[in-house]
Design a protein around this motif. Structure first.
Motif, mmCIF file in Angstrom:
data_model
loop_
_atom_site.group_PDB
_atom_site.id
_atom_site.type_symbol
_atom_site.label_atom_id
_atom_site.label_comp_id
_atom_site.label_asym_id
_atom_site.label_seq_id
_atom_site.Cartn_x
_atom_site.Cartn_y
_atom_site.Cartn_z
ATOM 1 N N ALA A 163 0.834 -1.212 0.000
ATOM 2 C CA ALA A 163 0.000 0.000 0.000
ATOM 3 C C ALA A 163 0.863 1.253 0.000
ATOM 4 O O ALA A 163 0.569 2.223 -0.720
ATOM 5 N N SER A 164 1.936 1.266 0.785
ATOM 6 C CA SER A 164 2.822 2.434 0.808
ATOM 7 C C SER A 164 3.532 2.612 -0.533
ATOM 8 O O SER A 164 3.756 3.746 -0.978
ATOM 9 N N VAL A 165 3.877 1.505 -1.204
ATOM 10 C CA VAL A 165 4.490 1.608 -2.531
ATOM 11 C C VAL A 165 3.530 2.256 -3.512
ATOM 12 O O VAL A 165 3.927 3.124 -4.320
ATOM 13 N N GLN A 166 2.258 1.884 -3.466
ATOM 14 C CA GLN A 166 1.270 2.483 -4.362
ATOM 15 C C GLN A 166 1.118 3.975 -4.103
ATOM 16 O O GLN A 166 0.945 4.764 -5.038
ATOM 17 N N VAL A 167 1.183 4.389 -2.852
ATOM 18 C CA VAL A 167 1.103 5.822 -2.524
ATOM 19 C C VAL A 167 2.298 6.560 -3.108
ATOM 20 O O VAL A 167 2.150 7.643 -3.705
ATOM 21 N N PHE A 168 3.480 6.003 -2.976
ATOM 22 C CA PHE A 168 4.670 6.660 -3.499
ATOM 23 C C PHE A 168 4.671 6.675 -5.027
ATOM 24 O O PHE A 168 5.167 7.631 -5.644
ATOM 25 N N ILE A 209 13.713 6.681 -0.076
ATOM 26 C CA ILE A 209 12.793 7.531 0.687
ATOM 27 C C ILE A 209 11.689 6.697 1.307
ATOM 28 O O ILE A 209 11.308 6.894 2.479
ATOM 29 N N LEU A 210 11.179 5.742 0.545
ATOM 30 C CA LEU A 210 10.118 4.871 1.049
ATOM 31 C C LEU A 210 10.607 3.998 2.204
ATOM 32 O O LEU A 210 9.934 3.890 3.243
ATOM 33 N N VAL A 211 11.773 3.382 2.040
ATOM 34 C CA VAL A 211 12.304 2.495 3.082
ATOM 35 C C VAL A 211 12.630 3.278 4.348
ATOM 36 O O VAL A 211 12.316 2.839 5.467
ATOM 37 N N MET A 282 7.987 -1.306 -6.761
ATOM 38 C CA MET A 282 8.104 0.060 -7.273
ATOM 39 C C MET A 282 8.289 0.074 -8.785
ATOM 40 O O MET A 282 7.592 0.808 -9.504
ATOM 41 N N ASN A 283 9.244 -0.718 -9.312
ATOM 42 C CA ASN A 283 9.493 -0.687 -10.755
ATOM 43 C C ASN A 283 10.028 -2.009 -11.279
ATOM 44 O O ASN A 283 10.625 -2.057 -12.347
ATOM 45 N N LYS A 284 9.823 -3.106 -10.515
ATOM 46 C CA LYS A 284 10.255 -4.450 -10.908
ATOM 47 C C LYS A 284 11.743 -4.520 -11.233
ATOM 48 O O LYS A 284 12.178 -5.259 -12.117
ATOM 49 N N GLY A 285 12.524 -3.711 -10.513
ATOM 50 C CA GLY A 285 13.966 -3.719 -10.739
ATOM 51 C C GLY A 285 14.415 -2.928 -11.937
ATOM 52 O O GLY A 285 15.609 -2.903 -12.244
ATOM 53 N N GLY A 286 13.515 -2.268 -12.625
ATOM 54 C CA GLY A 286 13.831 -1.506 -13.822
ATOM 55 C C GLY A 286 14.184 -0.076 -13.515
ATOM 56 O O GLY A 286 14.245 0.337 -12.357
ATOM 57 N N PRO A 287 14.438 0.702 -14.574
ATOM 58 C CA PRO A 287 14.373 0.300 -15.992
ATOM 59 C C PRO A 287 15.611 -0.497 -16.417
ATOM 60 O O PRO A 287 16.720 -0.205 -15.976
ATOM 61 N N ASP A 288 15.366 -1.479 -17.274
ATOM 62 C CA ASP A 288 16.430 -2.325 -17.811
ATOM 63 C C ASP A 288 17.251 -2.971 -16.696
ATOM 64 O O ASP A 288 18.489 -3.048 -16.788
#
Length: 340
Positions: A163-168, A209-211, A282-288
């Motif tokens: 939930a916090s990831v979605q907020v960020f 920042i999230l962590v 957050m970004n599945k380890g991306g970009p690239d």
């Protein structure tokens, strides 16, 4: 005939025995009879030495089933060459140390290792510094403001990670993000649809920042609890000696709370080093794959690339690296305990 003090007479039976019959002597107890059970119906107690093992037995069994068995299976898998075809055909060819040799010779693996250490170091440093400062602030505030700040910290700490990831992600969204709106409002150009996750570094900054935001409450509340154990006379003595706030911290607070800083830093290193959910969600380890750390790297290799043996080897090396790093920290903690 006997006469009482009141003058009344009573007669005693003439045939009363002069003494009671003696009880028969008890039979001696042999050594073999001492270990026998008590009479029928009595409960036989267990030896006292078995009680601690019986109490911790369920916990040990649960850990063995949930942690030890998967760990052993993962180690075995790391020595097998299993990809998508082998997995479908249910073939498990033995690869020896091939997976480990491939990883140790791969420049991408070492890039991820360095990134993981940098990510952990930055997060732990920020968490400990900011958390300690907020803990000191809690100790200085009044009762009402301390309660308000403590409730805010607890709510941030209790918020689910996804939930916090979605907020960020919404805060840093390209079109409807709050950060782009704030930058445009402040007069900065080029933030109409700015992509905050354009590079791996910028993505890791947002994850940091999230962590940090989610981990500060643990340090702050424990810091405040530790500060309550420091006697007021120590602060008074430091004040009379003319010490400022910084000197008071290093001469009074830090020596008294050194075990707190050691243990808390140790826990934060472990938690941040294995921070999988925040990075992947957050970004599945991306970009690239530019923001991958070791747990995400292992997951992507295993699930997305279907290199199951290689992914198992990555996870085993991750555990080994963490154990080696923590061994030095354990020595520091044990040395601190011996000095006390």
């Amino acid at each position: 005939m006997t006469v009482h003090s009141q003058g009344a007479a009573t007669s005693a039976p003439q045939d009363a025995p002069m003494k009671s019959a003696a009880a028969p002597p008890e039979a001696p107890v042999s050594g073999s009879d001492r270990g026998r059970t008590s009479p029928r119906g009595a409960r036989r107690s267990l030896p006292s030495g078995w009680l601690p093992y019986l109490l911790i037995g369920p916990a040990v069994l649960s850990l063995a089933v949930l942690l030890l068995y998967p760990l052993i299976k993962n180690v075995i898998l790391s020595f097998q060459d299993i990809n998508k075809i082998e997995f479908i055909q249910r073939k498990y060819p033995f690869a020896g140390f091939g997976n480990y040799t491939e990883l140790l010779g791969d420049a991408n693996f070492w890039t991820v290792v360095v990134r993981s250490f940098g990510f952990t170091l930055a997060n732990v440093a920020l968490i400990m510094v900011l958390g300690s400062l907020i803990g000191i602030l809690l100790n200085k505030l009044g009762t009402k403001m301390r309660l308000v700040l403590s409730m805010a910290l607890v709510m941030a700490w209790a918020m689910p990670i996804v939930a916090s990831v979605q907020v960020f992600k919404w805060l840093f969204d390209e079109q409807f993000g709050v950060m782009n709106w704030l930058m445009r409002t402040a007069g900065f150009a080029g933030y109409e649809q700015h992509n905050w996750m354009e590079t791996g570094l910028s993505t890791l900054v947002i994850v940091t920042i999230l962590v940090v935001w989610g981990s500060i409450p643990f340090v702050a509340l424990n810091m405040y609890a530790g500060l309550t154990t420091v006697g007021a006379e120590l602060y008074e003595a430091a004040r009379m000696d003319g010490a400022n706030g910084w000197q008071t911290f290093w001469k009074i607070v830090f020596p008294n709370l050194k075990p707190f800083f050691l243990v808390t830093t140790f826990l934060e290193v472990i938690w941040v080093f294995k921070a999988f959910t925040q990075v992947y969600a957050m970004n599945k380890g991306g970009p690239d794959r530019a923001s991958e750390i070791l747990p995400v790297f292992a997951y992507v290799e295993g699930q997305s690339q279907a290199h199951y043996g290689l992914a198992a080897a990555i996870s085993v090396l991750t555990i080994v690296i963490l154990v080696v790093v923590m061994s030095f920290y354990f020595r520091l903690i044990l040395k601190q305990e011996e000095e006390q």
